[in-house]
Design an enzyme around this catalytic site. Structure first.
Site, PDB file in Angstrom:
ATOM      1  N   HIS A 121       0.861  -1.187   0.000  1.00  0.00           N
ATOM      2  CA  HIS A 121       0.000   0.000   0.000  1.00  0.00           C
ATOM      3  C   HIS A 121       0.897   1.238   0.000  1.00  0.00           C
ATOM      4  CE1 HIS A 121      -2.218   3.216   2.303  1.00  0.00           C
ATOM      5  NE2 HIS A 121      -3.106   2.936   1.373  1.00  0.00           N
ATOM      6  N   HIS A 167       1.654  11.026  -2.149  1.00  0.00           N
ATOM      7  CA  HIS A 167       0.394  10.855  -1.436  1.00  0.00           C
ATOM      8  C   HIS A 167      -0.319  12.189  -1.474  1.00  0.00           C
ATOM      9  CE1 HIS A 167      -1.806   9.131   2.317  1.00  0.00           C
ATOM     10  NE2 HIS A 167      -2.457   8.891   1.202  1.00  0.00           N
TER      11      HIS A 167
END
Length: 600
Positions: A121, A167
């Site tokens: 992830h 991110h």
């Protein structure tokens, strides 16, 4: 033979301790006497020991002779093993708990949906989810460990003319997409030749999507797998995709429409960030070796009585399959997608519908899965028999911690996505699962998760099942800390006081942890304690082993851990190498243990 070790106490006097050499536990001495003659174990004696105690039914005298020959540099009388060399063999790297020669031994010709897949992830993050650097280094490290699914969040760069990986809406510093792609190509098949899936979280305009398509095609060339048609009736097999790269993402949609959704999500994102800060104190209060794996026993309908899972499905991967606003998409980008992802509109029932003519990938957060499992467990299992389910960490895990992976595995989820750059007990379970099947990153799901009964019945994760087998574990002793740690690492004033925790991670009814007594002031602790673990679903059970050093005044210190797939565990007396918090194997620290399976 002993040596002496001195510790300073209060600057005015010193304590002396004898450091003894490792001595075989009493049960090992008894077994040696039983399988030897005149204090020597000949090839025929050793073969009998391997067959009867170690359960190596195919062992031959030639195998036994090879073991004896490996100790020929040790001084001994006669052609065989004496007690010392027999003990050294049992405690050696040549006697591991899993059989390395097994290699890949599962059937790899079934569709991808039939396997648990080693999944990362936010694979580009070097640390926490909000402010760490983005880099290709954690991607390389994950691939070297055998991870087969790499996730990249792709965004326009500052000048909007190229693509960065970061991110989104955080303080993470970006890394160029092309650098990540090249590193994936260079390291994809170092640890395993089975396919690598790149999951893309796409936040791009159509022109940048076209640029991604060009980058991906040029970087991977012939090793890129592209499907012949957009809708696939069944996923191909890992065997047919050896040394291939696969792209998985949502079908592209109108960029402006996606931007509007992001604006709408910003307020929720800020709320999550606020929630994260409230969790900061709790995150910092974990034990020195990491938070205990969350139990799956606590989930009840009452826990979530005010929760509507259908409302919570409105997240990053939603799309409407009937949406006709794809007129600006880059067709060359769409053609790259081999595993289509996304959530159909209409709530959980629609998400879990099985289309006989098409397979897809669905993503749920750990919370969404936990809550959906309360009333829809069997529908999830049925969905995962043909389709792929990806589970990802909840947004409040800003420290890159992880959840209990068994919640996904017991429902058939193939891609249980973990933050691989962190460490902690949940991640140790992930490492343990993928030690199976030769460490190739693909583990075939147990048959009961793939079968449909005569009345269209599938496995019920909530069902209370009878005990199939009982694992009996004997914890004999440990060694190696004296050489791998500073002598004052555990205690400034005396040798360490080690104890072992041993137990099972599995379905809720199998999950338990037990512990030995602490052995005081000893670098070579001998416990000789026996534990029994009844298992209802041994096919999903992992053996957890941890060593800690008892500290009366402060938190106990970490002394090593191992996690092993029980379905591949070798019976008999085995040497268990221990690993650090980050999962790296220590040079010499190991335990001597015995494993016996008692069929019920």
């Amino acid at each position: 033979m002993t040596s002496k070790q001195t510790y300073s106490v209060c600057f005015c006097w010193r304590r002396r301790f004898k450091l003894a050499l490792a001595e075989a536990p009493s049960e090992i001495k008894t077994l040696f006497e039983e399988y030897s003659e005149n204090e020597f174990m000949t090839p025929s004696h050793l073969k009998r020991f391997l067959v009867e105690v170690q359960r190596q039914e195919k062992a031959t005298e030639e195998d036994a002779q090879a073991i004896i020959d490996s100790f020929r540099h040790f001084p001994r009388r006669g052609a065989g093993l004496n007690l010392e060399t027999f003990f050294k063999y049992l405690f050696s790297d040549d006697n591991p708990p899993l059989l390395p020669s097994h290699g890949v031994h599962h059937d790899m010709t079934l569709p991808l949906s039939h396997y648990f897949i080693y999944t990362g992830h936010n694979s580009y993050l070097t640390g926490n989810q909000l402010s760490s650097d983005c880099s290709d280094v954690p991607i390389i490290n994950a691939l070297k460990r055998g991870v087969r699914v790499i996730e990249l969040d792709i965004w326009p760069n500052a000048s909007k003319d190229n693509i960065d990986v970061l991110h989104g809406r955080t303080l993470t510093t970006p890394v160029e997409l092309i650098r990540c792609l090249r590193s994936i190509k260079d390291h994809a098949f170092v640890a395993s030749e089975y396919p690598v899936v790149i999951t893309l979280e796409d936040h791009l305009t159509p022109d940048l999507q076209a640029k991604v398509a060009e980058m991906v095609t040029e970087t991977f060339g012939d090793i890129l797998f592209t499907p012949n048609s957009e809708s696939v009736k069944e996923f191909p097999s890992p065997e047919s995709l050896k040394k291939r790269i696969i792209i998985s993402t949502k079908p592209p949609k109108e960029y402006l429409e996606a931007k509007e959704k992001e604006k709408g999500d910003d307020s929720q994102h800020e709320k999550e960030k606020g929630d994260d800060s409230q969790h900061g104190k709790a995150l910092g209060e974990d034990e020195a070796w990491g938070k205990e794996v969350p139990s799956l026993k606590g989930g009840t309908i009452e826990d979530y009585k005010d929760y509507n899972v259908d409302e919570d499905l409105n997240d990053e991967e939603e799309f409407d399959e009937s949406d006709k606003s794809h007129h600006n998409e880059a067709p060359e980008y769409r053609r790259l997608i081999a595993i289509h992802a996304g959530k159909p509109k209409g709530g959980l029932a629609e998400c879990l519908k099985v289309d006989p003519d098409k397979v897809r990938r669905l993503s749920l957060s750990e919370q969404q899965l936990e809550k959906a499992a309360i009333n829809h467990g069997q529908q999830i299992v049925r969905f995962t028999q043909r389709n792929i389910l990806r589970v990802y960490p909840k947004g409040t895990r800003i420290d890159s911690s992880n959840y209990n992976p068994l919640i996904g595995w017991m429902h058939g989820a193939q891609m249980v996505a973990f933050n691989m750059q962190g460490y902690g007990r949940s991640l140790w379970l992930m490492h343990g699962m993928f030690r199976a099947n030769g460490g190739c990153g693909y583990v075939k799901k147990p048959n009961f998760l793939l079968e449909t009964g005569p009345d269209d019945e599938v496995f019920n994760p909530k069902a209370k099942l009878p005990v199939k087998t009982t694992l009996k574990v004997t914890v004999y002793m440990g060694e190696g800390w004296y050489y791998d740690f500073k002598h004052t690492h555990f205690d400034q004033y005396s040798p360490p006081d080690f104890y072992t925790r041993v137990g099972i991670a599995g379905v809720p009814n199998d999950t338990i942890m037990k512990r030995t007594k602490a052995i005081e002031d000893n670098w070579l602790p001998t416990w000789n304690e026996v534990f029994e673990f009844p298992l209802t679903v041994p096919e999903l059970a992992l053996l957890r082993i941890e060593v800690h050093e008892y500290d009366m005044s402060e938190k106990d210190d970490f002394g090593g851990q191992a996690c092993l797939p029980i379905w591949e565990l070798r019976s008999g007396i085995r040497a268990i190498p221990l690993h650090s918090q980050k999962g790296d194997k220590y040079n010499t620290v190991k335990l001597l243990m015995r494993f016996e399976f008692i069929n019920n």
